[in-house]
Design an enzyme around this catalytic site. Structure first.
Site, mmCIF file in Angstrom:
data_model
loop_
_atom_site.group_PDB
_atom_site.id
_atom_site.type_symbol
_atom_site.label_atom_id
_atom_site.label_comp_id
_atom_site.label_asym_id
_atom_site.label_seq_id
_atom_site.Cartn_x
_atom_site.Cartn_y
_atom_site.Cartn_z
ATOM 1 N N GLY A 213 35.880 47.922 60.387
ATOM 2 C CA GLY A 213 36.972 48.147 59.862
ATOM 3 C C GLY A 213 38.608 47.370 59.820
ATOM 4 N N CYS B 254 32.170 48.721 66.165
ATOM 5 C CA CYS B 254 33.541 48.764 66.604
ATOM 6 C C CYS B 254 34.082 49.962 65.472
ATOM 7 C CB CYS B 254 33.677 47.279 66.155
ATOM 8 S SG CYS B 254 35.346 47.539 66.797
ATOM 9 N N TYR B 255 35.130 50.411 64.716
ATOM 10 C CA TYR B 255 35.617 51.022 63.963
ATOM 11 C C TYR B 255 34.566 52.011 63.270
ATOM 12 C CZ TYR B 255 37.764 53.643 59.818
ATOM 13 O OH TYR B 255 38.587 54.270 58.878
ATOM 14 N N HIS C 255 31.012 42.987 68.289
ATOM 15 C CA HIS C 255 30.489 43.122 67.042
ATOM 16 C C HIS C 255 28.930 42.758 67.532
ATOM 17 C CE1 HIS C 255 33.751 44.306 64.848
ATOM 18 N NE2 HIS C 255 34.340 44.262 65.582
ATOM 19 N N GLU D 103 26.739 41.541 65.345
ATOM 20 C CA GLU D 103 26.455 40.976 64.501
ATOM 21 C C GLU D 103 26.998 39.583 63.967
ATOM 22 O OE1 GLU D 103 30.072 42.885 62.589
ATOM 23 O OE2 GLU D 103 28.911 43.444 64.370
ATOM 24 N N SER E 259 23.560 24.096 37.230
ATOM 25 C CA SER E 259 24.505 23.683 37.429
ATOM 26 C C SER E 259 24.159 21.994 38.509
ATOM 27 C CB SER E 259 25.639 24.357 38.415
ATOM 28 O OG SER E 259 24.691 24.884 39.494
ATOM 29 N N GLY E 260 23.038 21.800 38.904
ATOM 30 C CA GLY E 260 22.295 21.563 39.961
ATOM 31 C C GLY E 260 22.449 21.723 41.140
ATOM 32 N N GLY E 261 23.113 22.625 41.576
ATOM 33 C CA GLY E 261 22.836 23.653 42.608
ATOM 34 C C GLY E 261 21.709 23.995 43.105
ATOM 35 N N ASP F 185 21.126 27.841 43.522
ATOM 36 C CA ASP F 185 21.406 28.629 43.316
ATOM 37 C C ASP F 185 20.369 28.970 41.858
ATOM 38 O OD1 ASP F 185 22.717 29.842 45.523
ATOM 39 O OD2 ASP F 185 24.604 30.351 44.907
ATOM 40 N N SER F 186 21.372 28.305 40.549
ATOM 41 C CA SER F 186 21.151 28.194 39.408
ATOM 42 C C SER F 186 19.931 28.100 39.402
ATOM 43 C CB SER F 186 22.095 27.535 38.470
ATOM 44 O OG SER F 186 21.869 26.116 38.857
ATOM 45 N N LYS G 155 22.120 33.691 51.089
ATOM 46 C CA LYS G 155 21.776 31.570 50.565
ATOM 47 C C LYS G 155 20.323 31.565 50.933
ATOM 48 C CE LYS G 155 24.196 29.285 48.644
ATOM 49 N NZ LYS G 155 24.658 28.116 47.398
#
Length: 516
Positions: A58, A85-86, A172, A174, A226-228, A230-231, A372
């Site tokens: 953070g 970290c934080y 970090h 990650e 949408s053509g992507g 996700d949808s 994703k």
């Protein structure tokens, strides 16, 4: 639901822009993770029954007034805790340490020496590269702490509490800049928390289907395609849950890539036999966009017009109660101040046309717990073709924000052909799967050229290709010169009205991936 059926790790967010990276790294190791507010109560934690807790980084100082803090009882719940970290500083402070501003801040790559290989650093070398980003640190820790690693400027680059299951790293793990970060997180998950790794896409699909069925029952659902990816995946999953009670609407706004409409229609009619409504609204959108050059105004016009078109089509379908959207976990994280936490809002939540609640539907968002890469895994298991699953991301406003300046049909056609040539050539070179996003941009400038022994004064196309894991940062791709040469030669020879091609070599930040 998922925290009850799968092992879970809670990521407590203190305002880090990288909390979602922690969650992704955990899921990559087949362990379910969930980002929660730093205000979470011990009672809520008990209810979710996690195998472990990670305290994120953070931007604040733990000793500053108003700095975000978690309930101190989280450190005394007999649940393993890893502070990053934080999170390390805060956890150490709660357990008796004093945190101060350090004389020598550390930002960037740092070499750490590992003192203890028994737990967090098991299977690692004595010296490792890590990514530091801190101005505060613990210069001394109480006797009940044990140092696990140190750097030249940080005596406690990692430490653990001798009596409690609290571990902390000042760096970090990650981020990709810490090469051994995956192993460090693996050690925490499996050696310290005792996870078995039961988070698998096949089991998630089954539970997600059941959840959709429970939510909508026998009611009808409408989904905007949408053509992507996700949808498309959201529609495929919902179709598996309710079959013919799903209706999909695909709007061609005239701002799509080459052959986009044909590809989407073919995929869904052949693979899912879904009730698909195609709306050709090209003239409607282009008329609204005529003469508009400001990118934000373009976005607003396209968003509002899509809502109107979608509403008109939805009114033709009887008894629709639910609206499906391909909302992802990062959309939720970035849309609000993370779960009520201190994270700065990055962007407004945007899906297919940013459909609003005023449409009168209840939302179905079956992907809202996924990243994703997980959505792509789901799409593969549901039988979607690779050209849908692995297609590069495409912005909601489409080619409108890849044409700098006024949008005309001629400019759209020029850009489509140039973009298609670029994609063909990087696929032919075996580079498509190694690039996160690649596309062409139409620039509103003309340059002098010589074509056929005659002077030309024609348009410029810019090429853009980036590599990224999270799209919050991105580096430009070093496409081989010979590939760039083929792309440039083909565009200039095959696309009317173009006599110059340039390549964008800027990274994000300071640039953005899209040009507008």
């Amino acid at each position: 639901m998922h925290s009850k059926t799968h092992e879970a790790i809670l990521v407590v967010d203190f305002g880090s822009q990288y909390s979602h990276l922690i969650a992704r790294r955990i899921r990559e190791q087949n362990v379910y993770s969930k980002i929660v507010s730093h205000k979470i109560t011990p009672e809520d934690v008990k209810q979710q029954n996690p195998k472990g807790i990670i305290l994120s980084g953070g931007p604040a100082s733990v000793y500053a007034s108003g700095a975000p803090r978690c309930n101190e009882k989280l450190l005394y719940m007999d649940i393993p805790v890893l502070g990053i970290c934080y999170g390390f500083q805060l956890g150490s402070q709660i357990l008796g340490a004093e945190i101060n501003s350090s004389e020598n801040r550390e930002y960037g790559n740092t070499r750490c020496t590992v003192k203890d290989h028994s737990t967090l650093f098991s299977s690692l070398d004595d010296s490792i590269d890590v990514w530091m980003s801190h101005g505060d640190q613990a210069m001394e820790l109480p006797d009940d702490f044990q140092s696990l690693a140190y750097s030249d400027n940080c005596p406690y680059a990692a430490a653990r509490h001798k009596e409690r299951d609290f571990y902390g790293v000042q760096f970090h793990p990650e981020v990709t800049h810490t090469p051994s970060g995956k192993q460090i997180l693996n050690n925490f998950l499996f050696k310290i928390c005792g996870c078995s790794g039961d988070w698998e896409m096949s089991s998630y699909i089954k539970s997600a289907v059941e959840k959709v069925q429970k939510q909508v029952g026998k009611e009808k659902v409408i989904c905007g395609l949408s053509g992507g990816v996700d949808s498309a995946v959201a529609a495929a999953l919902i179709y598996n849950a309710i079959g013919s009670n799903l209706s999909c609407v695909f709007v061609d706004n005239g701002l799509l890539r080459m052959n986009e409409s044909e590809s989407v229609i073919k995929t869904f009619k052949e693979n899912f036999k879904v009730d698909l409504h195609f709306v050709n609204a090209r003239e409607r959108f282009l008329e609204k966009l005529s003469g508009v050059t400001d990118p934000e105004q373009k976005r607003k016009i396209i968003g509002h017009e899509f809502i109107d078109v979608f509403k008109d089509e939805a009114n033709k379908i009887a008894d629709i109660k639910y609206l499906a959207q391909g909302t992802l976990y990062p959309d939720i994280i970035e849309s609000v101040s993370a779960h009520g936490g201190p994270t700065v809002t990055i962007k407004s939540h945007h899906n297919v046309g940013a459909l609003p609640s005023e449409l009168g539907f209840e939302l179905v968002e079956p992907l809202k717990e996924l990243f994703k890469d997980e959505v792509r895994k789901m799409g593969s298991e549901l039988g979607l073709p690779d050209d849908i699953i692995w297609r590069h991301p495409f912005p909601g406003p489409g080619l409108a924000i890849r044409i700098i300046g006024d949008i005309t049909e001629d400019r759209l056609q020029t850009l489509r052909f140039a973009d298609e040539i670029m994609i063909q050539e990087i696929k032919s070179a075996g580079l498509y799967g190694k690039i996160a996003q690649a596309f062409a941009v139409f620039l509103p400038v003309s340059t002098v050229g010589v074509m056929g022994d005659e002077r030309s004064y024609e348009n410029v196309i810019a090429l853009r290709a980036v590599e990224s894991t999270d799209f919050m940062t991105a580096d430009w791709v070093k496409i081989p010169y010979e590939v760039l040469a083929r792309i440039s030669s083909r565009i200039i020879n095959e696309v009317r009205g173009v006599n110059r091609v340039v390549y964008d070599i800027s990274s994000k930040p300071p640039s953005t991936i899209e040009w507008e």
